[in-house]
Design a protein around this motif. Structure first.
Motif, short mmCIF file in Angstrom:
data_model
loop_
_atom_site.label_atom_id
_atom_site.label_comp_id
_atom_site.label_asym_id
_atom_site.label_seq_id
_atom_site.Cartn_x
_atom_site.Cartn_y
_atom_site.Cartn_z
N ALA A 194 113.81 88.11 -19.51
CA ALA A 194 113.05 89.33 -19.21
C ALA A 194 112.76 89.44 -17.72
O ALA A 194 113.03 90.46 -17.10
CB ALA A 194 111.74 89.31 -19.99
N GLY A 195 112.26 88.39 -17.12
CA GLY A 195 111.97 88.43 -15.68
C GLY A 195 110.64 89.10 -15.37
O GLY A 195 110.06 89.78 -16.22
N ILE A 196 110.18 88.91 -14.15
CA ILE A 196 108.90 89.49 -13.74
C ILE A 196 109.13 90.73 -12.89
O ILE A 196 110.21 90.93 -12.33
CB ILE A 196 108.04 88.47 -12.94
CG1 ILE A 196 108.80 87.98 -11.70
CG2 ILE A 196 107.61 87.33 -13.81
CD1 ILE A 196 107.92 87.26 -10.71
N ASN A 197 108.10 91.54 -12.81
CA ASN A 197 108.14 92.68 -11.89
C ASN A 197 107.56 92.23 -10.55
O ASN A 197 106.53 91.56 -10.50
CB ASN A 197 107.30 93.83 -12.44
CG ASN A 197 107.89 94.36 -13.73
OD1 ASN A 197 109.10 94.27 -13.97
ND2 ASN A 197 107.03 94.91 -14.59
N VAL A 198 108.24 92.61 -9.48
CA VAL A 198 107.83 92.20 -8.14
C VAL A 198 107.50 93.44 -7.31
O VAL A 198 108.20 94.45 -7.40
CB VAL A 198 108.95 91.40 -7.43
CG1 VAL A 198 108.56 91.02 -6.01
CG2 VAL A 198 109.30 90.14 -8.22
N GLN A 231 118.38 89.72 -5.55
CA GLN A 231 119.44 88.81 -6.00
C GLN A 231 118.90 87.75 -6.96
O GLN A 231 119.65 86.93 -7.48
CB GLN A 231 120.08 88.12 -4.79
CG GLN A 231 120.81 89.10 -3.89
CD GLN A 231 121.04 88.55 -2.49
OE1 GLN A 231 121.01 87.35 -2.28
NE2 GLN A 231 121.23 89.44 -1.54
N SER A 232 117.58 87.75 -7.17
CA SER A 232 116.97 86.74 -8.02
C SER A 232 117.27 87.02 -9.49
O SER A 232 117.29 88.17 -9.92
CB SER A 232 115.45 86.73 -7.81
OG SER A 232 114.84 85.91 -8.78
N GLU A 274 115.26 85.93 -11.71
CA GLU A 274 113.95 85.88 -12.38
C GLU A 274 113.22 87.21 -12.29
O GLU A 274 112.05 87.30 -12.65
CB GLU A 274 113.10 84.79 -11.73
CG GLU A 274 113.77 83.44 -11.83
CD GLU A 274 112.82 82.29 -11.58
OE1 GLU A 274 111.62 82.52 -11.46
OE2 GLU A 274 113.33 81.15 -11.52
N VAL A 275 113.91 88.24 -11.80
CA VAL A 275 113.22 89.49 -11.52
C VAL A 275 113.69 90.62 -12.43
O VAL A 275 114.88 90.77 -12.69
CB VAL A 275 113.43 89.87 -10.04
CG1 VAL A 275 113.02 91.30 -9.77
CG2 VAL A 275 112.64 88.93 -9.14
N ASN A 276 112.73 91.39 -12.89
CA ASN A 276 113.03 92.57 -13.70
C ASN A 276 113.02 93.79 -12.79
O ASN A 276 114.02 94.16 -12.22
CB ASN A 276 112.00 92.65 -14.84
CG ASN A 276 112.23 93.82 -15.74
OD1 ASN A 276 113.34 94.34 -15.83
ND2 ASN A 276 111.17 94.26 -16.41
N ARG A 277 111.86 94.40 -12.59
CA ARG A 277 111.79 95.57 -11.71
C ARG A 277 111.28 95.16 -10.32
O ARG A 277 110.51 94.22 -10.21
CB ARG A 277 110.81 96.61 -12.29
CG ARG A 277 111.22 97.18 -13.61
CD ARG A 277 110.22 98.24 -14.01
NE ARG A 277 110.41 99.44 -13.20
CZ ARG A 277 111.14 100.47 -13.60
NH1 ARG A 277 111.73 100.46 -14.76
NH2 ARG A 277 111.26 101.53 -12.83
N ILE A 278 111.71 95.91 -9.30
CA ILE A 278 111.17 95.70 -7.95
C ILE A 278 110.57 97.02 -7.48
O ILE A 278 111.21 98.08 -7.58
CB ILE A 278 112.26 95.25 -6.95
CG1 ILE A 278 113.01 94.03 -7.49
CG2 ILE A 278 111.64 94.93 -5.60
CD1 ILE A 278 114.14 93.56 -6.58
N ASP A 287 117.69 81.19 -4.75
CA ASP A 287 116.72 82.19 -5.22
C ASP A 287 115.40 82.05 -4.46
O ASP A 287 114.80 80.96 -4.44
CB ASP A 287 116.51 81.96 -6.73
CG ASP A 287 115.81 83.13 -7.39
OD1 ASP A 287 115.10 83.88 -6.69
OD2 ASP A 287 115.97 83.28 -8.61
N ILE A 288 114.93 83.11 -3.85
CA ILE A 288 113.67 83.03 -3.09
C ILE A 288 112.44 83.11 -3.99
O ILE A 288 111.37 82.60 -3.63
CB ILE A 288 113.61 84.17 -2.01
CG1 ILE A 288 112.46 83.91 -1.03
CG2 ILE A 288 113.50 85.54 -2.66
CD1 ILE A 288 112.40 84.87 0.15
N VAL A 289 112.59 83.72 -5.16
CA VAL A 289 111.39 83.97 -5.98
C VAL A 289 110.68 82.69 -6.42
O VAL A 289 109.45 82.59 -6.28
CB VAL A 289 111.74 84.90 -7.17
CG1 VAL A 289 110.59 84.99 -8.16
CG2 VAL A 289 112.08 86.29 -6.63
#
Ligand code: AMP
Ligand code: GLY
Length: 426
Positions: A2-6, A24-25, A27-31, A306-308
């Motif tokens: 799913a990933g997180i929203n950033v 490019q992560s 782990e990310v959903n929406r930015i 990955d930076i996240v």
């Protein structure tokens, strides 16, 4: 997954570079980017919320399940944006208000350095104009006058004579050129040498170093003319040898992190040391509480992986287990600015050639003062683009960056022709 929203806060070249890297992560959903620019619009959803509107930023984050906010500029950090996110039970990357004083108050920064025994220019801080003028007697002719508070990079005057120093003190303390930031001034001995920057991630205790970089602060070729936010940057900076980098890590960055904790202000976020490489070794010119702009652009271009998780580890205090890979390639960012910058300039000029430049190998065009207008992109700020290239050597990266610059045009565009030349000279 799913990933997180950033949510990235800010709207310059630095924030486009951060959005680019975060996009490019895995782990990310929406930015989201608040407010963002024409560059971030392609990778994130831009929000009509200013970077200083802390209340709306927190409201949006709460309503939209933002799992990580990354704060670009210093002003919201110094105003307590991270404290506001934390109070709402949300995660934000950057120092809290108290720790951000490391950049927000030069007096505070100097106290932290003094306690840790870190080499820096001798200084005195004065809140009274006459005391400040009297203090000049205790310094040489070459002296630096700094507004104690934030002044968007312009509150520093390197003076060649007592008269020039008196004028600078009066314009800050009497005429309040920088408003309340000039209610106190710091007087410093001028340091001689080549400047370079070292940035590190910090989780309150552990640090993780980034490669060195060098900014170009003056508007004109050969470091002439007025100071700007930065007209270009490259990484690595060969003036910082491997041995020096180790010394800076142990004797400056680590000690500052410890000194902040000891002062009851544990530091989480980016520790950015602006250094003068003097004949006696590296000395601290300044600390910033965030990524540099444009230093962030070449550094992001070289960061591998990955930076996240790294940003999260800084917040959660477990950076000790983290690591980051860095490309062996060199990277150079040439800033294209609006004619007139850092003074008044025109806005709204159409920018052409972006697609051609971006189609080149090893080139990324980071947008700064640029916004979407109809089908195109127009200028909207002083620093418009950060044309960034990587290469096997600094020379190669410089050549590619300027080849990309030559494809882009807008009315009145200016840029320095000598970005990276000091690295080549070494
Ligand atoms: P700061 O905002 O404190 O980094 O200062 C901006 C610029 O002024 C620096 O990047 C240096 O070029 C110059 N500067 C600041 N402090 C000194 C100093 N003590 N000696 C020489 N140059 C300085
Ligand atoms: N480029 C200098 C700074 O971001 O402070």
């Amino acid at each position: 997954m799913a990933g997180i929203n950033v949510m990235v806060v800010g709207g310059g070249g630095r924030e486009h570079a951060l959005v680019w890297k975060i996009s490019q992560s895995r782990e990310v959903n929406r930015i989201y980017c608040a407010p963002g620019n024409s560059g971030t619009a392609k990778l994130a959803q831009n929000l009509d919320i200013g970077a200083d509107n802390i209340e709306e930023l927190v409201n949006f984050a709460r309503r939209n399940d933002v799992g990580l906010a990354v704060i670009g500029p210093e002003a919201p950090l110094c105003a307590g944006v991270v404290d506001a996110f934390e109070a709402a039970g949300l995660k934000a990357f950057g120092p809290n208000r108290q720790a951000a004083q490391l950049e927000g108050s030069k007096g505070f920064m100097k106290e932290i350095l003094a306690r840790a025994g870190i080499p820096t220019a001798r200084y005195e801080k004065h809140e009274n104009r006459d005391c400040a003028i009297d203090a000049l007697e205790r310094f040489g002719d070459r002296v630096v006058i700094k507004a104690d508070g934030l002044a968007a990079g312009k509150g520093v005057v390197v003076c060649q004579s007592k008269m020039e120093a008196e004028r600078a003190i009066d314009s800050m303390m009497v005429r309040r050129q920088f408003g309340d930031s000039g209610s106190a001034v710091v007087i410093e001995e001028a340091l001689e040498g080549e400047e370079a920057s070292i940035l590190a991630f910090c989780d309150g205790e552990n640090i993780l170093m980034m490669p060195s970089s060098q900014d170009h602060k003056r508007i004109g070729d050969g470091d002439t003319g007025p100071n700007t936010g930065g007209m270009g940057a490259y990484s690595p900076a060969p003036v910082i040898t491997e041995n020096l980098a180790d010394e800076i890590e142990e004797k400056i960055i680590r000690r500052v992190a410890e000194s902040m904790s000891a002062a009851g202000a544990p530091y989480k976020g980016i520790l950015y040391a602006g250094l003068m490489m003097t004949a006696q070794g590296p000395k601290v010119l300044e600390f910033n509480c965030r990524f540099g702009d444009p230093e962030c652009q070449p550094i992001m271009a070289r960061m591998e992986g990955d930076i996240v998780p790294v940003l999260m580890a800084c917040i959660d205090g477990n950076l000790g287990r983290g690591s980051i890979g860095w490309s062996e390639q060199a990277s150079v960012c040439v800033v294209m600015a609006s004619g007139g910058y850092p003074g008044p300039y025109e806005k709204g000029s159409p920018i052409s050639g972006l697609d051609d430049a971006e189609a080149m190998d090893n080139v990324i065009v980071f947008h700064a003062g640029a916004k979407l207008a109809g089908d195109g992109v127009v200028t909207s700020g002083g620093r418009v683009l950060g044309v960034t290239a990587t290469g096997g050597s600094v020379e190669e990266a410089i050549e590619t960056a300027y080849a990309a610059v030559s494809k882009i045009s807008f009315k009145g565009a200016i840029y320095r022709k000598d970005i990276g030349r000091k690295a080549v000279a070494r």
